[in-house]
Scaffold this active site. Structure first.
Site, PDB file in Angstrom:
ATOM      1  N   LYS A 117     -32.016  83.951  27.054  1.00  0.00           N
ATOM      2  CA  LYS A 117     -32.103  85.371  26.663  1.00  0.00           C
ATOM      3  C   LYS A 117     -31.544  86.253  27.782  1.00  0.00           C
ATOM      4  O   LYS A 117     -30.786  87.188  27.538  1.00  0.00           O
ATOM      5  CB  LYS A 117     -33.550  85.759  26.352  1.00  0.00           C
ATOM      6  CG  LYS A 117     -34.117  85.101  25.103  1.00  0.00           C
ATOM      7  CD  LYS A 117     -33.416  85.584  23.842  1.00  0.00           C
ATOM      8  CE  LYS A 117     -33.895  84.909  22.590  1.00  0.00           C
ATOM      9  NZ  LYS A 117     -33.021  85.136  21.436  1.00  0.00           N
ATOM     10  N   SER A 122     -36.081  89.225  24.280  1.00  0.00           N
ATOM     11  CA  SER A 122     -37.520  88.951  24.343  1.00  0.00           C
ATOM     12  C   SER A 122     -38.124  89.543  25.603  1.00  0.00           C
ATOM     13  O   SER A 122     -37.461  89.619  26.652  1.00  0.00           O
ATOM     14  CB  SER A 122     -37.713  87.430  24.353  1.00  0.00           C
ATOM     15  OG  SER A 122     -39.005  87.112  24.790  1.00  0.00           O
ATOM     16  N   TYR A 167     -35.526  78.608  27.816  1.00  0.00           N
ATOM     17  CA  TYR A 167     -35.436  79.548  26.694  1.00  0.00           C
ATOM     18  C   TYR A 167     -35.258  80.979  27.216  1.00  0.00           C
ATOM     19  O   TYR A 167     -34.350  81.708  26.813  1.00  0.00           O
ATOM     20  CB  TYR A 167     -36.694  79.450  25.813  1.00  0.00           C
ATOM     21  CG  TYR A 167     -36.906  80.672  24.970  1.00  0.00           C
ATOM     22  CD1 TYR A 167     -36.095  80.912  23.860  1.00  0.00           C
ATOM     23  CD2 TYR A 167     -37.878  81.629  25.298  1.00  0.00           C
ATOM     24  CE1 TYR A 167     -36.262  82.063  23.100  1.00  0.00           C
ATOM     25  CE2 TYR A 167     -38.047  82.769  24.542  1.00  0.00           C
ATOM     26  CZ  TYR A 167     -37.235  82.991  23.451  1.00  0.00           C
ATOM     27  OH  TYR A 167     -37.391  84.132  22.716  1.00  0.00           O
TER      28      TYR A 167
END
Ligand code: UDP
Length: 336
Positions: free
Chosen positions: A154, A126, A150
């Protein structure tokens, strides 16, 4: 002979659209999904769109014994790894869940790939890994940081994959950094279907448009942008799906090591521009009010997409109007 691709999280928003594109190109597909954030009805809809069949394993990838069956029972050539929890706000409240889930399932996957000698991996990363300190357009060689658990998962997975590829050079890995994926399949029968109140702009606008919610809150009207609202790089989910196929083909044809690619349109639109485009597609006004900024948001994000263009031949074809038109179709379908 057609190649077999294992798609983790293949029932999710980006996963399901990529599976359609893989099937249209005659890949054999195996989906692994536990439907924690997707509906089982998407499976039949993919078949309805493509007239093609594929294998489905409903399981939790944290259960390594169950997951290993997929590798024992099939000859897999490549993996596209979408599965993972993805709500930024929820990750702040439940970091343990996010770290355990996203990191552990990826470790299980990599261990199984190593054991079964499967080398090609496309990973769903992302643009959040660019953090808050870089200035757009974001380039793949910029410094990386995370602003939420989050985002940290990643970033950690990207680092893990780099280290693993260094130590086991047979691995061949593409890290795809998505900007803002929106839109739906042109048939209007698959699309983004978040549980509860949507966190993201496009699904929220869609729900206001279809009368499920009353009014959109626009988070901040005093950013340093042309109209004061936040600017993001929206990419049609089918353009994004094609980006995965191009990355997969690259891995099949060439040893690249572990490389990151931005997937975006390379330009930004403001919240108000998105609202206008959606109103045009819907033929109706979207009610909104400008409220406080959302904490953690930055003014502008958009990609430098030259690396993906040069190395993968990636270029977006769909406009913001196309994205909104397809979301309207999808909303009309879900309303039936
Ligand atoms: N946004 C908004 N209202 C919403 C959701 C999002 O104004 O209900 C804005 C947000 O501040 C940002 C843009 O829309 O400028 C895109 O937000 P989204 O959450 O979709 O993506 P991200 O911020 O993760 O890029």
């Amino acid at each position: 002979m057609s190649k077999t691709v294992l798609v983790t999280g293949g029932a999710g928003f980006i996963g399901s659209h990529t599976v359609v594109e893989l099937l249209e190109r005659n890949y054999k597909v195996i989906i692994v999904d536990n439907f924690s954030n997707s509906k089982e009805s998407v499976i039949d809809r993919i078949k309805q769109i493509t007239y093609k069949d594929f294998l489905l394993y409903k399981l939790n990838m944290l259960d390594k014994v169950a997951f290993s069956k997929v590798f024992i029972e099939n000859k897999i050539d490549s993996v596209i790894h979408f599965a993972g929890l993805k709500a930024v706000g929820e990750s702040v409240e439940k970091p343990l869940l996010y770290y355990r889930n996203n990191i552990d399932m990826t470790l299980n996957l990599i261990e199984l790939m190593e054991e079964f000698e499967i080398n090609n991996l496309v990973f769903s990363s992302s643009a959040t890994v660019y953090g808050v300190d870089n200035k757009p357009p974001f380039r793949e060689d910029m410094s990386l940081s995370a602003t939420s658990p989050y985002g940290a998962t990643k970033l950690m997975i990207e680092r893990m994959l780099n280290d693993i590829q260094n130590a086991y050079p047979e691995f061949n890995i593409a890290l795809l950094r998505y900007f803002n994926p929106v839109g739906a399949h042109k048939s209007g029968i698959i699309g983004e279907d978040p549980e509860g109140i949507p966190n993201n702009l496009m699904p929220y606008i869609a729900q206001v448009g279809s009368g499920v919610r009353q009014r959109l809150s626009v988070f901040g009207g005093d950013y340093e942008t042309d109209d004061g609202t936040g600017v993001r790089d929206y990419i049609h989910v089918m353009d994004l799906a094609i980006g995965h196929i191009l990355a997969l083909e690259k891995l099949q044809n060439e040893k690249i090591g572990c490389r990151a690619y931005n997937l975006g349109a390379g330009k930004g639109f403001s919240v108000l521009e998105v609202i206008k485009s959606y109103e045009k597609a819907l033929g109706k006004e979207i009610s909104y009010e400008i409220v406080e900024r959302r904490s953690g948001d930055i003014a502008k994000m958009f990609a430098d997409v030259s690396k993906a263009k040069e190395e993968l031949g990636f270029e977006t074809k769909k406009t913001l109007d196309n994205m909104c038109q397809d979301v309207v179709k999808w909303q009309n379908f879900t309303k039936r």
